[in-house]
Enzyme design. Structure first.
Site, PDB file in Angstrom:
ATOM      1  N   HIS A  75     -32.186  -8.012 -29.839  1.00  0.00           N
ATOM      2  CA  HIS A  75     -31.414  -6.804 -29.530  1.00  0.00           C
ATOM      3  C   HIS A  75     -31.735  -6.387 -28.108  1.00  0.00           C
ATOM      4  O   HIS A  75     -32.661  -6.911 -27.472  1.00  0.00           O
ATOM      5  CB  HIS A  75     -31.724  -5.678 -30.522  1.00  0.00           C
ATOM      6  CG  HIS A  75     -33.144  -5.196 -30.495  1.00  0.00           C
ATOM      7  ND1 HIS A  75     -34.194  -5.956 -30.960  1.00  0.00           N
ATOM      8  CD2 HIS A  75     -33.693  -4.032 -30.031  1.00  0.00           C
ATOM      9  CE1 HIS A  75     -35.319  -5.276 -30.801  1.00  0.00           C
ATOM     10  NE2 HIS A  75     -35.047  -4.121 -30.240  1.00  0.00           N
ATOM     11  N   HIS A 102     -33.079  -3.838 -26.465  1.00  0.00           N
ATOM     12  CA  HIS A 102     -34.136  -2.960 -25.992  1.00  0.00           C
ATOM     13  C   HIS A 102     -34.991  -3.774 -25.029  1.00  0.00           C
ATOM     14  O   HIS A 102     -35.308  -4.943 -25.287  1.00  0.00           O
ATOM     15  CB  HIS A 102     -34.969  -2.417 -27.155  1.00  0.00           C
ATOM     16  CG  HIS A 102     -34.297  -1.309 -27.900  1.00  0.00           C
ATOM     17  ND1 HIS A 102     -34.622  -0.978 -29.200  1.00  0.00           N
ATOM     18  CD2 HIS A 102     -33.302  -0.448 -27.528  1.00  0.00           C
ATOM     19  CE1 HIS A 102     -33.867   0.039 -29.597  1.00  0.00           C
ATOM     20  NE2 HIS A 102     -33.068   0.371 -28.605  1.00  0.00           N
ATOM     21  N   ASP A 127     -37.970  -4.249 -24.069  1.00  0.00           N
ATOM     22  CA  ASP A 127     -39.193  -4.997 -24.374  1.00  0.00           C
ATOM     23  C   ASP A 127     -38.900  -6.348 -25.012  1.00  0.00           C
ATOM     24  O   ASP A 127     -39.817  -7.157 -25.191  1.00  0.00           O
ATOM     25  CB  ASP A 127     -40.121  -4.169 -25.265  1.00  0.00           C
ATOM     26  CG  ASP A 127     -39.464  -3.690 -26.551  1.00  0.00           C
ATOM     27  OD1 ASP A 127     -38.337  -3.160 -26.477  1.00  0.00           O
ATOM     28  OD2 ASP A 127     -40.078  -3.832 -27.633  1.00  0.00           O
ATOM     29  N   HIS A 128     -37.637  -6.622 -25.303  1.00  0.00           N
ATOM     30  CA  HIS A 128     -37.286  -7.897 -25.919  1.00  0.00           C
ATOM     31  C   HIS A 128     -36.557  -8.857 -24.985  1.00  0.00           C
ATOM     32  O   HIS A 128     -36.322 -10.005 -25.363  1.00  0.00           O
ATOM     33  CB  HIS A 128     -36.442  -7.648 -27.181  1.00  0.00           C
ATOM     34  CG  HIS A 128     -37.211  -6.975 -28.272  1.00  0.00           C
ATOM     35  ND1 HIS A 128     -37.723  -7.652 -29.352  1.00  0.00           N
ATOM     36  CD2 HIS A 128     -37.587  -5.683 -28.419  1.00  0.00           C
ATOM     37  CE1 HIS A 128     -38.371  -6.807 -30.140  1.00  0.00           C
ATOM     38  NE2 HIS A 128     -38.303  -5.607 -29.587  1.00  0.00           N
ATOM     39  N   HIS A 136     -31.630  -1.258 -37.010  1.00  0.00           N
ATOM     40  CA  HIS A 136     -32.469  -0.711 -35.949  1.00  0.00           C
ATOM     41  C   HIS A 136     -31.719   0.291 -35.066  1.00  0.00           C
ATOM     42  O   HIS A 136     -32.189   0.643 -33.990  1.00  0.00           O
ATOM     43  CB  HIS A 136     -33.031  -1.859 -35.099  1.00  0.00           C
ATOM     44  CG  HIS A 136     -34.108  -1.439 -34.155  1.00  0.00           C
ATOM     45  ND1 HIS A 136     -35.201  -0.668 -34.547  1.00  0.00           N
ATOM     46  CD2 HIS A 136     -34.281  -1.671 -32.820  1.00  0.00           C
ATOM     47  CE1 HIS A 136     -35.981  -0.455 -33.507  1.00  0.00           C
ATOM     48  NE2 HIS A 136     -35.442  -1.041 -32.445  1.00  0.00           N
ATOM     49  N   ASP A 174     -36.960  -6.167 -34.573  1.00  0.00           N
ATOM     50  CA  ASP A 174     -37.211  -4.762 -34.909  1.00  0.00           C
ATOM     51  C   ASP A 174     -36.219  -4.321 -35.975  1.00  0.00           C
ATOM     52  O   ASP A 174     -34.998  -4.416 -35.786  1.00  0.00           O
ATOM     53  CB  ASP A 174     -37.037  -3.873 -33.679  1.00  0.00           C
ATOM     54  CG  ASP A 174     -38.066  -4.166 -32.599  1.00  0.00           C
ATOM     55  OD1 ASP A 174     -38.888  -5.080 -32.791  1.00  0.00           O
ATOM     56  OD2 ASP A 174     -38.045  -3.470 -31.566  1.00  0.00           O
ATOM     57  N   HIS A 219     -45.016  -6.745 -33.677  1.00  0.00           N
ATOM     58  CA  HIS A 219     -44.514  -5.577 -32.962  1.00  0.00           C
ATOM     59  C   HIS A 219     -45.426  -4.374 -33.221  1.00  0.00           C
ATOM     60  O   HIS A 219     -44.989  -3.304 -33.636  1.00  0.00           O
ATOM     61  CB  HIS A 219     -43.074  -5.278 -33.387  1.00  0.00           C
ATOM     62  CG  HIS A 219     -42.308  -4.451 -32.389  1.00  0.00           C
ATOM     63  ND1 HIS A 219     -42.182  -3.086 -32.508  1.00  0.00           N
ATOM     64  CD2 HIS A 219     -41.624  -4.783 -31.278  1.00  0.00           C
ATOM     65  CE1 HIS A 219     -41.452  -2.614 -31.516  1.00  0.00           C
ATOM     66  NE2 HIS A 219     -41.098  -3.638 -30.743  1.00  0.00           N
TER      67      HIS A 219
END
Length: 317
Positions: free
Chosen positions: A67, A69, A71-72, A144, A218, A279
């Site tokens: 996804h 976000h 941090d990914h 999420h 997530d 995570h």
């Protein structure tokens, strides 16, 4: 660890942190190596350095993003530049949920020099299947708050066990004909002056399942989503969001993550053979409560891997 003949299947936990990195944990990134193939699932900031520390090399066949976000996916930019510097010429496919096309356009535009390879976008949705040699990667929808996907890496079925004694009883001489039968070919032999066919089904046992790894990214727990649960059931390894311990269950619901106890409940409901907690929020100096909470709900093996840990997935007995 005992090795069983066949393709190796290694899981490298390059980054296991939650949204914020910590001194011990990088943002999300899982590298799976099956035989000679290398796949990245998420590519958080610093992934290329983690690959150097893990000595995995940079032969990446594909990148799968769960996804959008940051941090990914932030590590994709640096990884692409390193691959260009190293002289890569093969296209790099990037798979992901909606917006993957816009993301890849940004990756292409952010560099002012010409690369020797292209980065290609491949949008996926719930149920999409990406075929590889001997296995597939299947996408499933997550919960999420934004469009997101988890991924199932599942090997093709393996042939059943070859019954050598039965083959000899049927008159098949040891040697090349054994190999043909194991490859699914019918062979013909002459026995007592009569030509006879021996079929693979005469000497091969039932097909055996390949290995299966599920990475949720997530998400809230998914075992109550019937269509999704059917896809992610019976994994050899379930890598599940466990951002919080159970004391923060209200917080987990609010921000659409899972607790370690909820990950354990999911592993039990889905029949997973091993659970890896992933995570982990940077608020935790110790993860002992995560392990405790998961084990209260799940009787199988629970691990909470440190960054750079590697796990080999054996074939089932």
């Amino acid at each position: 660890m005992v090795r069983i003949a066949g393709e190796t299947l290694h899981v490298h936990f390059l980054g296991t942190a939650g949204a914020l990195p910590s001194p011990q944990r990088n943002p999300s990134s899982i590298l799976i190596r099956r035989g000679s193939d290398t796949l990245l699932f998420d590519c958080g900031e610093g992934t290329q350095q983690q690959m150097m520390r893990a000595r995995t090399g940079f032969t990446v066949n594909a990148v799968f993003i769960t996804h959008w976000h940051a941090d990914h996916f932030l590590g994709v930019f640096g990884l692409v530049e390193t691959l260009a510097f190293m002289g890569r010429t093969d296209p790099l496919p990037v798979y992901g949920p909606p917006w993957v096309g816009e993301f890849v356009d940004l990756v292409q535009k952010i560099s002012r020099h010409t690369r020797g390879f292209s980065v290609t976008a491949h949008p996926l949705e719930h149920g999409s299947v990406v075929p590889f040699n001997g296995y597939t990667v299947r996408a499933f929808a997550t919960l999420h708050g934004i469009p997101g996907l988890g991924y199932v890496l599942e090997e093709d079925e393996r042939p059943g066990r070859f019954n050598r004694e039965r083959a000899i009883e049927l008159g098949v001489p040891p040697g090349p004909l054994f190999g043909r039968l194991q490859r699914g070919e019918e062979v013909r032999i002459v026995r007592d002056g009569t030509e006879t066919a021996v079929r693979p089904g005469d000497v091969m046992g039932e097909a055996r399942p390949g290995r299966k790894i599920v990475y949720t990214g997530d998400t809230r727990p998914l075992q109550d989503q019937p269509d999704t649960a059917a896809m992610i059931r019976d994994a050899d390894l379930l890598i599940h969001d466990a951002t919080f311990d159970d004391q923060e269950s209200d917080r987990a619901r609010d921000v659409l993550h899972s607790t370690a106890g909820e990950a354990g409940e999911a592993a039990t409901a889905l029949g997973a053979r091993m659970l890896a907690l992933m995570h982990i929020s940077s608020r935790y100096a110790s993860t002992a409560n995560h392990i405790r909470d998961a084990k209260r709900q799940y009787e199988g093996d629970v691990i909470l891997p440190a960054d750079l840990a590697v796990l080999e997935i054996p074939y089932r007995s």
